[in-house]
Design a protein around this motif. Structure first.
Motif, PDB file in Angstrom:
ATOM      1  N   ALA A 103     -11.514   6.337   1.689  1.00 16.26           N
ATOM      2  CA  ALA A 103     -10.756   7.060   0.673  1.00 16.26           C
ATOM      3  C   ALA A 103      -9.283   6.668   0.704  1.00 16.26           C
ATOM      4  CB  ALA A 103     -10.907   8.573   0.882  1.00 16.26           C
ATOM      5  N   ALA A 104      -8.738   6.518   1.901  1.00 13.07           N
ATOM      6  CA  ALA A 104      -7.354   6.059   2.013  1.00 13.07           C
ATOM      7  C   ALA A 104      -7.191   4.658   1.431  1.00 13.07           C
ATOM      8  CB  ALA A 104      -6.908   6.078   3.478  1.00 13.07           C
ATOM      9  N   ALA A 105      -8.185   3.784   1.679  1.00 15.85           N
ATOM     10  CA  ALA A 105      -8.131   2.428   1.131  1.00 15.85           C
ATOM     11  C   ALA A 105      -8.158   2.453  -0.389  1.00 15.85           C
ATOM     12  CB  ALA A 105      -9.302   1.606   1.670  1.00 15.85           C
ATOM     13  N   MET A 106      -8.968   3.325  -0.971  1.00 17.46           N
ATOM     14  CA  MET A 106      -9.026   3.401  -2.433  1.00 17.46           C
ATOM     15  C   MET A 106      -7.730   3.957  -3.018  1.00 17.46           C
ATOM     16  SD  MET A 106     -11.692   2.075  -3.678  1.00 17.46           S
ATOM     17  CE  MET A 106     -11.256   0.832  -2.453  1.00 17.46           C
ATOM     18  N   ALA A 111      -2.639   2.550  -5.824  1.00 17.20           N
ATOM     19  CA  ALA A 111      -1.182   2.455  -5.825  1.00 17.20           C
ATOM     20  C   ALA A 111      -0.706   1.009  -5.924  1.00 17.20           C
ATOM     21  CB  ALA A 111      -0.616   3.110  -4.564  1.00 17.20           C
ATOM     22  N   ALA A 112      -1.466   0.068  -5.339  1.00 13.16           N
ATOM     23  CA  ALA A 112      -1.077  -1.341  -5.407  1.00 13.16           C
ATOM     24  C   ALA A 112      -1.025  -1.835  -6.839  1.00 13.16           C
ATOM     25  CB  ALA A 112      -2.053  -2.184  -4.587  1.00 13.16           C
ATOM     26  N   TYR A 113      -1.894  -1.295  -7.688  1.00  9.68           N
ATOM     27  CA  TYR A 113      -1.929  -1.707  -9.089  1.00  9.68           C
ATOM     28  C   TYR A 113      -1.041  -0.852  -9.981  1.00  9.68           C
ATOM     29  CZ  TYR A 113      -5.868  -4.863  -8.294  1.00  9.68           C
ATOM     30  OH  TYR A 113      -6.667  -5.889  -7.864  1.00  9.68           O
ATOM     31  N   TRP A 119       6.978   2.248  -3.800  1.00  5.42           N
ATOM     32  CA  TRP A 119       6.485   3.602  -4.050  1.00  5.42           C
ATOM     33  C   TRP A 119       4.973   3.711  -3.821  1.00  5.42           C
ATOM     34  CZ3 TRP A 119       9.193   8.030  -5.305  1.00  5.42           C
ATOM     35  CH2 TRP A 119      10.565   7.850  -5.527  1.00  5.42           C
ATOM     36  N   GLU A 120       4.384   2.712  -3.201  1.00 10.12           N
ATOM     37  CA  GLU A 120       2.934   2.684  -3.092  1.00 10.12           C
ATOM     38  C   GLU A 120       2.368   3.872  -2.307  1.00 10.12           C
ATOM     39  OE1 GLU A 120       4.881   0.128  -2.562  1.00 10.12           O
ATOM     40  OE2 GLU A 120       4.190  -1.576  -3.783  1.00 10.12           O
ATOM     41  N   ARG A 121       2.934   4.160  -1.151  1.00 11.35           N
ATOM     42  CA  ARG A 121       2.377   5.243  -0.334  1.00 11.35           C
ATOM     43  C   ARG A 121       2.571   6.620  -0.985  1.00 11.35           C
ATOM     44  NH1 ARG A 121       0.628   3.070   4.509  1.00 11.35           N
ATOM     45  NH2 ARG A 121       1.646   1.109   5.082  1.00 11.35           N
ATOM     46  N   PRO A 122       3.758   6.958  -1.511  1.00  8.37           N
ATOM     47  CA  PRO A 122       3.879   8.251  -2.200  1.00  8.37           C
ATOM     48  C   PRO A 122       2.924   8.391  -3.381  1.00  8.37           C
ATOM     49  CG  PRO A 122       6.053   7.363  -1.719  1.00  8.37           C
ATOM     50  CD  PRO A 122       5.072   6.280  -1.380  1.00  8.37           C
ATOM     51  N   VAL A 123       2.738   7.316  -4.149  1.00 11.98           N
ATOM     52  CA  VAL A 123       1.824   7.382  -5.292  1.00 11.98           C
ATOM     53  C   VAL A 123       0.384   7.544  -4.818  1.00 11.98           C
ATOM     54  CG1 VAL A 123       0.859   6.051  -7.215  1.00 11.98           C
ATOM     55  CG2 VAL A 123       3.337   6.130  -6.868  1.00 11.98           C
ATOM     56  N   ALA A 124       0.020   6.858  -3.741  1.00 12.08           N
ATOM     57  CA  ALA A 124      -1.331   7.001  -3.191  1.00 12.08           C
ATOM     58  C   ALA A 124      -1.583   8.434  -2.741  1.00 12.08           C
ATOM     59  CB  ALA A 124      -1.522   6.034  -2.021  1.00 12.08           C
ATOM     60  N   GLY A 276      -7.342  -1.036 -15.509  1.00 15.28           N
ATOM     61  CA  GLY A 276      -8.747  -0.883 -15.148  1.00 15.28           C
ATOM     62  C   GLY A 276      -8.940  -0.831 -13.646  1.00 15.28           C
ATOM     63  N   ALA A 277      -8.193  -1.661 -12.916  1.00 13.70           N
ATOM     64  CA  ALA A 277      -8.284  -1.655 -11.453  1.00 13.70           C
ATOM     65  C   ALA A 277      -7.843  -0.309 -10.895  1.00 13.70           C
ATOM     66  CB  ALA A 277      -7.419  -2.774 -10.881  1.00 13.70           C
ATOM     67  N   ALA A 278      -6.747   0.204 -11.420  1.00 14.25           N
ATOM     68  CA  ALA A 278      -6.245   1.494 -10.947  1.00 14.25           C
ATOM     69  C   ALA A 278      -7.249   2.606 -11.240  1.00 14.25           C
ATOM     70  CB  ALA A 278      -4.902   1.799 -11.601  1.00 14.25           C
ATOM     71  N   VAL A 279      -7.845   2.559 -12.434  1.00 17.82           N
ATOM     72  CA  VAL A 279      -8.827   3.574 -12.809  1.00 17.82           C
ATOM     73  C   VAL A 279     -10.071   3.471 -11.936  1.00 17.82           C
ATOM     74  CG1 VAL A 279     -10.384   4.293 -14.667  1.00 17.82           C
ATOM     75  CG2 VAL A 279      -7.992   3.821 -15.173  1.00 17.82           C
ATOM     76  N   ALA A 280     -10.499   2.226 -11.632  1.00 17.11           N
ATOM     77  CA  ALA A 280     -11.669   2.044 -10.767  1.00 17.11           C
ATOM     78  C   ALA A 280     -11.431   2.651  -9.393  1.00 17.11           C
ATOM     79  CB  ALA A 280     -11.989   0.560 -10.643  1.00 17.11           C
ATOM     80  N   ALA A 281     -10.250   2.401  -8.839  1.00 15.01           N
ATOM     81  CA  ALA A 281      -9.928   2.961  -7.525  1.00 15.01           C
ATOM     82  C   ALA A 281      -9.913   4.482  -7.576  1.00 15.01           C
ATOM     83  CB  ALA A 281      -8.579   2.426  -7.044  1.00 15.01           C
ATOM     84  N   LEU A 282      -9.406   5.039  -8.673  1.00 17.11           N
ATOM     85  CA  LEU A 282      -9.419   6.500  -8.820  1.00 17.11           C
ATOM     86  C   LEU A 282     -10.839   7.040  -8.869  1.00 17.11           C
ATOM     87  CD1 LEU A 282      -6.591   7.303 -11.402  1.00 17.11           C
ATOM     88  CD2 LEU A 282      -6.583   7.757  -8.949  1.00 17.11           C
ATOM     89  N   GLY A 283     -11.737   6.350  -9.586  1.00 19.95           N
ATOM     90  CA  GLY A 283     -13.119   6.799  -9.653  1.00 19.95           C
ATOM     91  C   GLY A 283     -13.774   6.816  -8.287  1.00 19.95           C
TER      92      GLY A 283
END
Length: 421
Positions: A103-106, A111-113, A119-124, A276-283
């Motif tokens: 889950a942390a990886a997703m 956030a990477a995308y 700001w990657e970690r705060p957004v994650a 799409g990548a960001a949405v996939a990770a959210l799913g």
């Protein structure tokens, strides 16, 4: 003695398939191909096939068990019933620690995308908090949001593949690179173990068995359908990436799909692919939080985790305390985690989980049997082989975390004996 409160059965086959797809597609397409290419080069295609075979064996075991024991907890429950409390505990512990890392990886992939540099970690962390709140308000909302996310991801992937093959960049000769066996079988098996991370989402369907309507029919069917669709998507994406970037190009970038689109005339669509990548990770993250909560619920009911985590919200009918605590733990992992290491560690925990599932399914009586025992033997042996070929650091950290889990349970059992005496 009153029985513990039950979760509400609100999911049909379609919603269960979507939850499985949301768990798998986001993880594999945007996170696992780079480390797999680093391990095996073009041999990742063989690794993908090996991972699919292992996933199919594990999926049939999970489906057979879930049909017989349609309650929350997945292999934690099956291991307890078929093999004993310790086997169930090892499976549940492996799932919780492995999927917390996943889950942390997703969240970090999202956030990477999606996040500005720095700001990657705060957004994650924000993504984890928001999706945990969605899960908190009921499984129907989880399934509804997953439906939207899966459709968006499939459209983005379809656009990316069409743009890659519609231009002049793809070269079929690059797919094999220096040869499928150039990195040897050890590299191929290591890539299979890493790519297995991408197929493990079907577990979410089994762990939500207490919320599925007609589980003896719905769960086996949903698992097989979700796995088949995901296998086709992965094969198409893997061949496309290798044809555009080559094995070295895939291994060199954390964002291979957007890089592949950039290579051709479809660079204008790169922002859409990133979305799409960001949405996939959210799913994937959404379904992971839901599955983790259900396994923690089952473990808490048996006092293998603190019993107060077994509470079910009186209105929303979800394990709200378990999901809240796990969301906090995921955020902690985000603060210290490395993405590639998280994938390897997640694969370690989940492969141990499915080892227990295969052994448990092997012991089922003929009345509950849906698949031949040979599949369970193959699945169990394959889990052991893939664990042994994971990166050494992932194996070392995995063994250490399992040692911690075993010590915690021994301490709890010792305390219980002292109180009884």
């Amino acid at each position: 003695m009153s029985s513990p409160p039950a979760l509400a059965r609100r999911l049909g086959t379609f919603d269960a398939v979507l939850i499985g797809l949301g768990s798998m597609i986001g993880a594999g397409v945007f996170a696992a191909f780079t480390p797999a290419a680093q391990a095996a080069g073009s041999g990742l295609l063989i690794g993908l096939l090996v991972a699919l075979v292992v996933a199919f064996c594990n999926a049939t075991s999970s489906a057979q068990l879930a049909a017989a024991y349609p309650s929350s907890g997945g292999t934690y429950l099956y291991g307890r019933v078929r093999l004993g409390p310790w086997s169930g505990y090892v499976a549940g512990w492996g799932f919780v620690i492995g999927k917390t890392a996943s889950a942390a990886a997703m969240a970090m992939t999202f956030a990477a995308y999606a996040a500005p540099a720095g700001w990657e970690r705060p957004v994650a962390i924000a993504a984890v908090v928001i999706l945990a709140a969605v899960n908190y308000h009921g499984v129907s909302r989880t399934a509804g949001l997953t439906r939207i996310l899966v459709v968006a991801v499939i459209l983005a992937l379809g656009l990316a593949v069409a743009l890659c093959w519609g231009g002049s960049v793809p070269d079929a000769g690059m797919i094999a690179g220096g040869g499928l066996l150039a990195h040897g079988w050890y590299g191929i098996l290591q890539s299979a173990g890493l790519l297995f991370f991408a197929f493990a989402g079907y577990a979410r369907i089994a762990t939500m068995g207490e919320e599925v309507r007609n589980p003896r029919y719905t769960i086996p069917r949903a698992i097989v359908i979700a796995l088949a669709i995901t296998a086709v998507v992965y094969a198409v994406i893997a061949i496309t990436l290798l044809a555009v970037l080559g094995p070295d190009g895939v291994a060199a970038t954390p964002t291979p799909l957007t890089d592949a689109v950039d290579q051709g005339s479809g660079a204008w669509a790169t922002p859409m692919v990133r979305i799409g990548a960001a949405v996939a990770a959210l799913g994937a993250l959404l379904a992971l939080i839901a599955g983790l909560g259900r396994t923690a619920l089952a473990m808490a009911r048996e006092h293998d985790l603190p019993h107060w985590l077994s509470a079910i919200h009186p209105r929303y009918k979800v394990p709200h305390r378990a999901e809240t605590v796990l969301a906090v733990l995921i955020c902690v992992v985000i603060l210290v985690a490395d993405l590639r290491g998280a994938i390897g560690f997640s694969s370690f925990g989940v492969l141990v989980y499915y080892l227990v599932a295969n052994v448990a399914a092997f012991t089922q009586p003929s009345a509950d049997r849906r698949y031949p025992k040979a599949l369970q033997v193959l699945g169990a042996l394959a889990c052991v082989v893939l664990v042994a070929t994971l990166p050494p650091l992932s194996v070392g950290v995995g063994l250490a975390m399992f040692a911690v889990g075993i010590c915690l349970r021994l301490g709890r059992l010792h305390g219980a004996r002292l109180r009884e005496s």
